[in-house]
Motif scaffolding. Structure first.
Motif, PDB file in Angstrom:
ATOM      1  N   UNK A   1      48.079 -53.909  15.905  1.00  0.00           N
ATOM      2  CA  UNK A   1      47.999 -55.137  16.701  1.00  0.00           C
ATOM      3  C   UNK A   1      46.750 -55.932  16.327  1.00  0.00           C
ATOM      4  N   UNK A   2      45.689 -55.230  15.959  1.00  0.00           N
ATOM      5  CA  UNK A   2      44.444 -55.897  15.569  1.00  0.00           C
ATOM      6  C   UNK A   2      44.636 -56.781  14.340  1.00  0.00           C
ATOM      7  N   UNK A   3      45.656 -56.485  13.538  1.00  0.00           N
ATOM      8  CA  UNK A   3      45.924 -57.293  12.342  1.00  0.00           C
ATOM      9  C   UNK A   3      46.289 -58.730  12.692  1.00  0.00           C
ATOM     10  N   UNK A   4      46.708 -58.961  13.923  1.00  0.00           N
ATOM     11  CA  UNK A   4      47.021 -60.331  14.332  1.00  0.00           C
ATOM     12  C   UNK A   4      45.745 -61.148  14.505  1.00  0.00           C
ATOM     13  N   UNK A   5      44.609 -60.464  14.545  1.00  0.00           N
ATOM     14  CA  UNK A   5      43.330 -61.136  14.778  1.00  0.00           C
ATOM     15  C   UNK A   5      42.985 -61.240  16.250  1.00  0.00           C
ATOM     16  N   UNK A   6      43.873 -60.761  17.099  1.00  0.00           N
ATOM     17  CA  UNK A   6      43.648 -60.830  18.544  1.00  0.00           C
ATOM     18  C   UNK A   6      43.025 -59.513  19.024  1.00  0.00           C
ATOM     19  N   UNK A   7      41.708 -59.504  19.152  1.00  0.00           N
ATOM     20  CA  UNK A   7      40.990 -58.293  19.537  1.00  0.00           C
ATOM     21  C   UNK A   7      41.302 -57.874  20.973  1.00  0.00           C
ATOM     22  N   UNK A   8      41.524 -58.868  21.843  1.00  0.00           N
ATOM     23  CA  UNK A   8      41.854 -58.554  23.224  1.00  0.00           C
ATOM     24  C   UNK A   8      43.186 -57.820  23.299  1.00  0.00           C
ATOM     25  N   UNK A   9      44.160 -58.277  22.534  1.00  0.00           N
ATOM     26  CA  UNK A   9      45.473 -57.631  22.523  1.00  0.00           C
ATOM     27  C   UNK A   9      45.361 -56.201  22.024  1.00  0.00           C
ATOM     28  N   UNK A  10      44.557 -55.988  21.000  1.00  0.00           N
ATOM     29  CA  UNK A  10      44.364 -54.647  20.457  1.00  0.00           C
ATOM     30  C   UNK A  10      43.692 -53.739  21.487  1.00  0.00           C
ATOM     31  N   UNK A  11      42.684 -54.284  22.182  1.00  0.00           N
ATOM     32  CA  UNK A  11      41.969 -53.503  23.197  1.00  0.00           C
ATOM     33  C   UNK A  11      42.891 -53.140  24.358  1.00  0.00           C
ATOM     34  N   UNK A  12      43.707 -54.096  24.777  1.00  0.00           N
ATOM     35  CA  UNK A  12      44.640 -53.842  25.873  1.00  0.00           C
ATOM     36  C   UNK A  12      45.704 -52.830  25.474  1.00  0.00           C
ATOM     37  N   UNK A  13      46.109 -52.866  24.220  1.00  0.00           N
ATOM     38  CA  UNK A  13      47.084 -51.899  23.712  1.00  0.00           C
ATOM     39  C   UNK A  13      46.509 -50.489  23.760  1.00  0.00           C
ATOM     40  N   UNK A  14      45.288 -50.347  23.261  1.00  0.00           N
ATOM     41  CA  UNK A  14      44.641 -49.034  23.277  1.00  0.00           C
ATOM     42  C   UNK A  14      44.465 -48.539  24.706  1.00  0.00           C
ATOM     43  N   UNK A  15      43.995 -49.423  25.573  1.00  0.00           N
ATOM     44  CA  UNK A  15      43.754 -49.054  26.963  1.00  0.00           C
ATOM     45  C   UNK A  15      45.049 -48.640  27.655  1.00  0.00           C
ATOM     46  N   UNK A  16      46.097 -49.422  27.454  1.00  0.00           N
ATOM     47  CA  UNK A  16      47.378 -49.114  28.079  1.00  0.00           C
ATOM     48  C   UNK A  16      47.951 -47.790  27.605  1.00  0.00           C
ATOM     49  N   UNK A  17      47.901 -47.549  26.298  1.00  0.00           N
ATOM     50  CA  UNK A  17      48.431 -46.296  25.765  1.00  0.00           C
ATOM     51  C   UNK A  17      47.609 -45.095  26.227  1.00  0.00           C
ATOM     52  N   UNK A  18      46.297 -45.296  26.362  1.00  0.00           N
ATOM     53  CA  UNK A  18      45.442 -44.212  26.851  1.00  0.00           C
ATOM     54  C   UNK A  18      45.710 -43.938  28.332  1.00  0.00           C
ATOM     55  N   UNK A  19      45.826 -45.003  29.107  1.00  0.00           N
ATOM     56  CA  UNK A  19      46.030 -44.847  30.552  1.00  0.00           C
ATOM     57  C   UNK A  19      47.362 -44.185  30.890  1.00  0.00           C
ATOM     58  N   UNK A  20      48.393 -44.430  30.081  1.00  0.00           N
ATOM     59  CA  UNK A  20      49.682 -43.801  30.396  1.00  0.00           C
ATOM     60  C   UNK A  20      49.594 -42.289  30.199  1.00  0.00           C
ATOM     61  N   UNK A  21      48.834 -41.846  29.179  1.00  0.00           N
ATOM     62  CA  UNK A  21      48.636 -40.417  28.996  1.00  0.00           C
ATOM     63  C   UNK A  21      47.849 -39.822  30.145  1.00  0.00           C
TER      64      UNK A  21
END
Length: 210
Positions: free
Chosen positions: A47-67
Motif C-alpha cells: 500500500x505504501x507504493x501508492x505514496x500514501x503513508x497514512x493508508x499504509x500506516x492504517x493498513x498495518x494498524x488494522x491488520x495488527x489490531x485484528x490479530x
C-alpha cells in the motif's frame, strides 16, 4: 463455557482474520486495489507504493489490531484469568492459528491474503505484551540497520518463538506461535530468494518488493 461454544471461537477468529485492511483502507481512501499493483500483496508495504503513508500506516494498524482483538476476545470469553491458563489453552491456540490463516487466506477476498507480519505482531501482543514488544523490537532493529523489511520480518519470525520459550518455557501456545512463524517465513519465500540473489529492494526504495 460449553465446549461447543468454545470451539466456535476458532471460525470466528478466522473470519476476523479474513478482513483485509489493505483492501478496506484502499477502498475508503479511493486508492487502487492492492492486488492490482506492485507485489500484489495486500499489506502495508505494498500500500505504501501508492505514496500514501497514512493508508499504509492504517493498513498495518488494522491488520495488527485484528490479530490482537481475536486473541483478547477469546481470552475474555474463555475466562482465562491467568497467563498460565491462557498459554495452556488449546482453544486459544486454535484461535491464534485461525486468525493468522484468515489473514493469509481470506474468504472475503478470494483467499488472496497478505504475508502476515502485522497480524503476527498483533497476535504476539495479545499473547503477552513483553513478548510482542521484544519481537517488534527485533523487527525495528533489523529494519533500521539493514533496511530490508523482509529480512526484519524473517528475523522477528525466527526470534518470536525463541523469546516465547525464554519467557514461558514449553507451552502449547509455543507450538501455535511456531506454526505462525513458519507460515510467515513460507509466505516470504520470494523475498528470501531475492535476498540471496541480492535483488531485494531496501526500505525506501521505489521498487521495494516486500
Amino acid at each position: 463455557m460449553n465446549i461447543s461454544i468454545e470451539l466456535l471461537l476458532i471460525p470466528v477468529a478466522y473470519l476476523i482474520g479474513s478482513i483485509s485492511f489493505a483492501v478496506v483502507v484502499s477502498k475508503c481512501m479511493n486508492l487502487p486495489d492492492p492486488h492490482s499493483y506492485g507485489s500484489g500483496n495486500p499489506g502495508a508495504t505494498n500500500v505504501l507504493r501508492t505514496g500514501n503513508k497514512l493508508a499504509a500506516a492504517l493498513t498495518f494498524l488494522g491488520d495488527a489490531l485484528k490479530g490482537y482483538f481475536a486473541v483478547m476476545l477469546a481470552r475474555v470469553l474463555l475466562g482465562d484469568q491467568s497467563l498460565t491458563a491462557s498459554l495452556g489453552s488449546w482453544v486459544l491456540c486454535g484461535v491464534v492459528l485461525a486468525v493468522f490463516l484468515g489473514h493469509l487466506f481470506p474468504i472475503f477476498h478470494g483467499f488472496k491474503g497478505g504475508k502476515g507480519v502485522a497480524t503476527a505482531c498483533g497476535i504476539l501482543f495479545g499473547v503477552n505484551v513483553i513478548l510482542g514488544a521484544a519481537t517488534l523490537g527485533t523487527w525495528i532493529i533489523v529494519a533500521a540497520f539493514m533496511r530490508y523489511s523482509s529480512l526484519a520480518a524473517l528475523a522477528a519470525a525466527v526470534f518470536g518463538p525463541i523469546y516465547f520459550v525464554f519467557l514461558f518455557g514449553f507451552q502449547p501456545m509455543g507450538i501455535a506461535l511456531l506454526v505462525v512463524c513458519l507460515l510467515l517465513i513460507w509466505r516470504h519465500r520470494s523475498n528470501i530468494k531475492n535476498l540471496l540473489n541480492g535483488t531485494e529492494s531496501r526500505i525506501g526504495s521505489k521498487k521495494n518488493k516486500n
